[in-house]
Design an enzyme around this catalytic site. Structure first.
Site, PDB file in Angstrom:
ATOM      1  CB  THR A 158      -0.917  -0.003   1.247  1.00  0.00           C
ATOM      2  OG1 THR A 158      -1.728  -1.177   1.191  1.00  0.00           O
ATOM      3  CG2 THR A 158      -1.823   1.225   1.303  1.00  0.00           C
ATOM      4  CD  GLN A 336     -30.865  -8.137  -0.925  1.00  0.00           C
ATOM      5  OE1 GLN A 336     -29.786  -8.250  -1.489  1.00  0.00           O
ATOM      6  NE2 GLN A 336     -31.983  -8.639  -1.427  1.00  0.00           N
ATOM      7  CG  HIS A 338     -29.211   1.315  -1.324  1.00  0.00           C
ATOM      8  ND1 HIS A 338     -28.792   1.129  -0.034  1.00  0.00           N
ATOM      9  CD2 HIS A 338     -29.022   2.634  -1.590  1.00  0.00           C
ATOM     10  CE1 HIS A 338     -28.360   2.279   0.456  1.00  0.00           C
ATOM     11  NE2 HIS A 338     -28.501   3.210  -0.458  1.00  0.00           N
ATOM     12  N   GLY A 339     -31.978  -2.321  -2.887  1.00  0.00           N
ATOM     13  CA  GLY A 339     -32.514  -3.023  -4.052  1.00  0.00           C
ATOM     14  C   GLY A 339     -31.612  -2.808  -5.267  1.00  0.00           C
ATOM     15  CD  GLU A 363      -2.244  -3.938   8.794  1.00  0.00           C
ATOM     16  OE1 GLU A 363      -2.072  -4.208   9.982  1.00  0.00           O
ATOM     17  OE2 GLU A 363      -2.249  -2.779   8.348  1.00  0.00           O
ATOM     18  CB  SER A 366     -11.193 -14.109   8.136  1.00  0.00           C
ATOM     19  OG  SER A 366     -11.747 -12.829   8.004  1.00  0.00           O
TER      20      SER A 366
HETATM   21  C1  LIG Z   1      -5.253  -3.905  -1.244  1.00  0.00           C
HETATM   22  C2  LIG Z   1      -4.186  -4.631  -0.500  1.00  0.00           C
HETATM   23  C3  LIG Z   1      -3.258  -3.914   0.244  1.00  0.00           C
HETATM   24  C4  LIG Z   1      -2.209  -4.575   0.889  1.00  0.00           C
HETATM   25  N1  LIG Z   1      -1.250  -3.850   1.548  1.00  0.00           N
HETATM   26  C5  LIG Z   1      -0.150  -4.478   2.021  1.00  0.00           C
HETATM   27  C6  LIG Z   1       0.963  -3.725   2.541  1.00  0.00           C
HETATM   28  O1  LIG Z   1       0.920  -2.501   2.606  1.00  0.00           O
HETATM   29  N2  LIG Z   1       2.069  -4.395   2.935  1.00  0.00           N
HETATM   30  C7  LIG Z   1       2.160  -5.755   2.876  1.00  0.00           C
HETATM   31  O2  LIG Z   1       3.194  -6.302   3.244  1.00  0.00           O
HETATM   32  N3  LIG Z   1       1.111  -6.502   2.408  1.00  0.00           N
HETATM   33  C8  LIG Z   1      -0.025  -5.888   1.973  1.00  0.00           C
HETATM   34  N4  LIG Z   1      -1.080  -6.634   1.467  1.00  0.00           N
HETATM   35  C9  LIG Z   1      -0.959  -8.085   1.418  1.00  0.00           C
HETATM   36  C10 LIG Z   1      -1.902  -8.829   2.345  1.00  0.00           C
HETATM   37  O3  LIG Z   1      -1.477  -8.699   3.666  1.00  0.00           O
HETATM   38  C11 LIG Z   1      -1.951 -10.279   1.847  1.00  0.00           C
HETATM   39  O4  LIG Z   1      -2.663 -10.266   0.634  1.00  0.00           O
HETATM   40  C12 LIG Z   1      -2.581 -11.229   2.837  1.00  0.00           C
HETATM   41  O5  LIG Z   1      -1.781 -11.361   3.980  1.00  0.00           O
HETATM   42  C13 LIG Z   1      -2.841 -12.615   2.224  1.00  0.00           C
HETATM   43  O6  LIG Z   1      -1.748 -13.100   1.527  1.00  0.00           O
HETATM   44  P1  LIG Z   1      -1.955 -13.656   0.033  1.00  0.00           P
HETATM   45  O7  LIG Z   1      -2.671 -12.598  -0.724  1.00  0.00           O
HETATM   46  O8  LIG Z   1      -0.647 -14.111  -0.492  1.00  0.00           O
HETATM   47  O9  LIG Z   1      -2.929 -14.883   0.187  1.00  0.00           O
HETATM   48  P2  LIG Z   1      -2.529 -16.400   0.523  1.00  0.00           P
HETATM   49  O10 LIG Z   1      -1.620 -16.430   1.710  1.00  0.00           O
HETATM   50  O11 LIG Z   1      -2.076 -17.069  -0.720  1.00  0.00           O
HETATM   51  O12 LIG Z   1      -3.917 -16.987   0.963  1.00  0.00           O
HETATM   52  C14 LIG Z   1      -4.881 -17.539   0.044  1.00  0.00           C
HETATM   53  C15 LIG Z   1      -5.999 -18.158   0.876  1.00  0.00           C
HETATM   54  O13 LIG Z   1      -5.482 -19.250   1.642  1.00  0.00           O
HETATM   55  C16 LIG Z   1      -5.762 -19.044   3.013  1.00  0.00           C
HETATM   56  N5  LIG Z   1      -4.669 -19.587   3.828  1.00  0.00           N
HETATM   57  C17 LIG Z   1      -3.339 -19.390   3.675  1.00  0.00           C
HETATM   58  N6  LIG Z   1      -2.657 -20.021   4.636  1.00  0.00           N
HETATM   59  C18 LIG Z   1      -3.566 -20.623   5.428  1.00  0.00           C
HETATM   60  C19 LIG Z   1      -3.491 -21.427   6.607  1.00  0.00           C
HETATM   61  N7  LIG Z   1      -2.329 -21.738   7.194  1.00  0.00           N
HETATM   62  N8  LIG Z   1      -4.645 -21.870   7.162  1.00  0.00           N
HETATM   63  C20 LIG Z   1      -5.854 -21.567   6.587  1.00  0.00           C
HETATM   64  N9  LIG Z   1      -5.979 -20.811   5.486  1.00  0.00           N
HETATM   65  C21 LIG Z   1      -4.862 -20.334   4.914  1.00  0.00           C
HETATM   66  C22 LIG Z   1      -5.915 -17.553   3.175  1.00  0.00           C
HETATM   67  O14 LIG Z   1      -6.644 -17.197   4.330  1.00  0.00           O
HETATM   68  C23 LIG Z   1      -6.616 -17.189   1.880  1.00  0.00           C
HETATM   69  O15 LIG Z   1      -7.981 -17.433   2.001  1.00  0.00           O
HETATM   70  C24 LIG Z   1      -2.142  -5.985   0.835  1.00  0.00           C
HETATM   71  C25 LIG Z   1      -3.112  -6.716   0.121  1.00  0.00           C
HETATM   72  C26 LIG Z   1      -4.106  -6.060  -0.548  1.00  0.00           C
HETATM   73  C27 LIG Z   1      -5.104  -6.859  -1.340  1.00  0.00           C
END
Ligand SMILES: Cc1cc2nc3c(=O)[nH]c(=O)nc-3n(C[C@H](O)[C@H](O)[C@H](O)COP(=O)(O)OP(=O)(O)OC[C@H]3O[C@@H](n4cnc5c(N)ncnc54)[C@H](O)[C@@H]3O)c2cc1C
Length: 380
Positions: A158, A336, A338-339, A363, A366
Site C-alpha cells: 500500500t 440489499q 437499496h434493491g 494484514e 480471517s
Molecule cells: C489492497 C491490499 C493492500 C495490501 N497492503 C499491504 C501492505 O501494505 N504491505 C504488505 O506487506 N502486504 C499488503 N497486502 C498483502 C496482504 O497482507 C496479503 O494479501 C494477505 O496477507 C494474504 O496473503 P496472500 O494474498 O498471499 O494470500 P494467501 O496467503 O495465498 O492466501 C490464500 C488463501 O489461503 C488461506 N490460507 C493461507 N494459509 C492458510 C493457513 N495456514 N490456514 C488456513 N488458510 C490459509 C488464506 O486465508 C486465503 O484465504 C495488501 C493486500 C491487498 C489486497
C-alpha cells in the site's frame, strides 16, 4: 469501566468527520473511478496532525493514543476506505515500525517528516510467494564492506507508488528462519530500488497498491531497522497495532454503509410507504447497527489495552476478525436495502461493498486471524 469518550475524543471525532465530509466526500467516486491517489488531501491530513497521530509531539506527532488513532481511521473510512487505508499503512505500519524499532537517529530523522505528511511511508512484508506465510520471505540482503545489498521483490504494498520511504523485510540469515529476517529503511531514490506493477483493484482504488523491486539495491549499514534477524518478529508486534487500524477501518466502512441504508430506507417508497416501515428492513437495520456497535467496542478495547501497555495479539486479532466480517455483512445488507439502486454507482453502497472486501484480507486474512487467536487461546 468508562464507556464514555472524553470531551477531547468527541471533539476529535467531530473534527475528522467535518474534514472528511468537506474535503473527501465530494471526490470519492471520481478518485475511485480514475484510481487517483489523493496526495493533496493526504498533505492536508498531515498538517492537521492525522498522519502522525500516535507519535509524541517532540517528534512532530499529535501525541494521541490508539483510541484517538482508531477514531481518525474510522471517521475517514466512514467516507472513503481508501483514504483510511493510506493513513493506516503509513502510520501504524511504516512510521510505527521506525518509531518502535529504530535508533534515536532514525526516529529523529524520519518520524517528523512522516508525521507531517511531507513524506509518505509504505511497509513491505508480502511477496508473491510469501503472503499468509510471511516468514517465507525470499528477498535477501547481504552485508559486504559495510553496505547491505538487497535483491528481491515485494507485492501488494500500500502507498508504494507514492512513498518517499519504504520499510521492507529481507532474509539476512536463511538458516535462522524467523530469526533470520531483518527490516530495512529504503528511501525512494536509492539506486537499485524501483517500483513495479501498480495493481488495478476491485476496491480501495484511490489507494495505490503495488510492487517494489530491489535489484542490487545498496544501502548504508545505518539503514538496518532494529536488530539484525529480528525484523520478522518485530513485524508481528507492529501488526498487533496495525490490526487495530484495519478493524477501525472496517467499522468506519460499515458505519458509512449502514448510514446510507438507513437514509435510503426512509425515502424509498414501495407499496405506498417508506421501506423503513417494513419489519424485514427494520430487522436488517437493527442487526447492522448492533453488530457495528459490538465491533467498535472490540476495537476500542484493543486500542485501550495497547495504550495501557498491554500485549494485544489476541485482542487485536479478535477485533480485526470480528469487525472485518461484520463490515462485509453490513455492506451486503446495506446494498440489499437499496434493491437495484444498490447495484448502481450513483449510490455510495456499491463502493462500500467493494472496498470492504479488503478488510478480511489485508494484514492477515480471517483464516490467519483465527489461527493467531487459537494459538493464543491454547497458550493461555
Ligand atoms: C489492497 C491490499 C493492500 C495490501 N497492503 C499491504 C501492505 O501494505 N504491505 C504488505 O506487506 N502486504 C499488503 N497486502 C498483502 C496482504 O497482507 C496479503 O494479501 C494477505 O496477507 C494474504 O496473503 P496472500 O494474498 O498471499 O494470500 P494467501 O496467503 O495465498 O492466501 C490464500 C488463501 O489461503 C488461506 N490460507 C493461507 N494459509 C492458510 C493457513 N495456514 N490456514 C488456513 N488458510 C490459509 C488464506 O486465508 C486465503 O484465504 C495488501 C493486500 C491487498 C489486497
Amino acid at each position: 469501566m468508562h464507556f464514555e469518550s472524553t470531551p477531547e475524543q468527541v471533539q476529535l471525532r467531530k473534527a475528522v468527520r467535518e474534514f472528511a465530509e468537506a474535503e473527501i466526500l465530494p471526490h470519492v467516486m471520481e478518485w475511485d473511478e480514475t484510481q487517483t491517489f489523493p496526495l493533496e488531501t493526504i498533505r492536508k491530513l498531515g498538517k492537521l496532525g492525522y498522519m502522525g497521530a500516535i507519535f509524541p509531539e517532540e517528534l512532530g506527532g499529535a501525541g494521541f493514543g490508539y483510541i484517538e488513532y482508531a477514531t481518525i481511521i474510522e471517521e475517514l473510512c466512514r467516507v472513503d476506505g481508501s483514504v483510511g487505508l493510506i493513513v493506516a499503512a503509513h502510520t501504524s505500519l511504516c512510521s510505527n515500525h521506525i518509531y518502535k524499532c529504530g535508533s534515536d537517529e532514525q526516529r529523529r530523522y524520519y518520524i517528523p517528516k512522516l508525521a507531517a505528511g511531507e513524506w509518505i511511508g509504505c511497509w513491505s512484508l508480502t511477496e508473491p510467494e510469501a503472503g499468509s506465510d510471511a516468514a517465507g520471505t525470499r528477498t535477501a540482503a547481504h552485508l559486504n564492506d559495510g553496505e547491505w545489498t538487497l535483491n528481491g521483490a515485494k507485492t501488494f504494498t500500500t502507498n508504494a507508488h507514492f512513498a518517499d520511504v519504504c520499510v521492507a523485510m529481507a532474509v539476512t540469515d536463511r538458516a535462522a528462519a524467523q530469526h533470520g529476517i531483518s527490516a530495512f529503511i529504503i528511501e525512494k531514490n536509492t539506486p537499485g530500488f524501483r517500483l513495479g506493477k501498480k495493481e488495478n483493484k476491485l476496491g480501495m482504488r484511490a489507494s495505490a497498491t503495488g510492487e517494489v523491486i530491489f535489484e542490487n539495491c545498496r544501502l548504508p549499514r545505518t539503514q538496518l531497522l532494529g536488530q539484525a534477524g529480528e525484523g520478522f518478529v518485530d513485524s508481528l508486534r507492529i501488526l498487533d497495532g496495525g490490526r487495530i487500524s484495519i478493524a477501525a477501518l472496517a467499522v468506519g466502512m460499515a458505519q458509512g454503509a449502514y448510514e446510507a441504508a438507513l437514509r435510503y430506507s426512509k425515502v424509498r417508497k414501495q407499496f405506498g410507504r417508506p421501506i423503513s416501515e417494513f419489519q424485514a428492513i427494520q430487522h436488517k437495520l437493527a442487526d447492522m447497527a448492533t453488530s457495528i456497535e459490538a465491533a467498535r467496542l472490540m476495537v476500542m478495547r484493543a486500542a485501550w489495552m495497547l495504550d495501557n501497555g498491554r500485549r494485544v495479539t489476541k485482542e487485536s486479532s479478535m477485533a480485526k476478525l470480528f469487525a472485518s466480517e461484520v463490515a462485509v455483512r453490513v455492506a451486503g445488507e446495506a446494498l440489499q436495502v437499496h434493491g437495484g439502486y444498490g447495484f448502481i454507482k450513483d449510490y455510495p453502497v456499491e463502493k462500500f461493498y467493494r472496498d470492504v472486501r479488503l478488510a478480511t484480507i489485508g494484514e492477515g486474512t480471517s483464516e490467519i486471524q483465527r489461527l493467531v487467536i487459537a494459538r493464543q487461546l491454547l497458550k493461555d
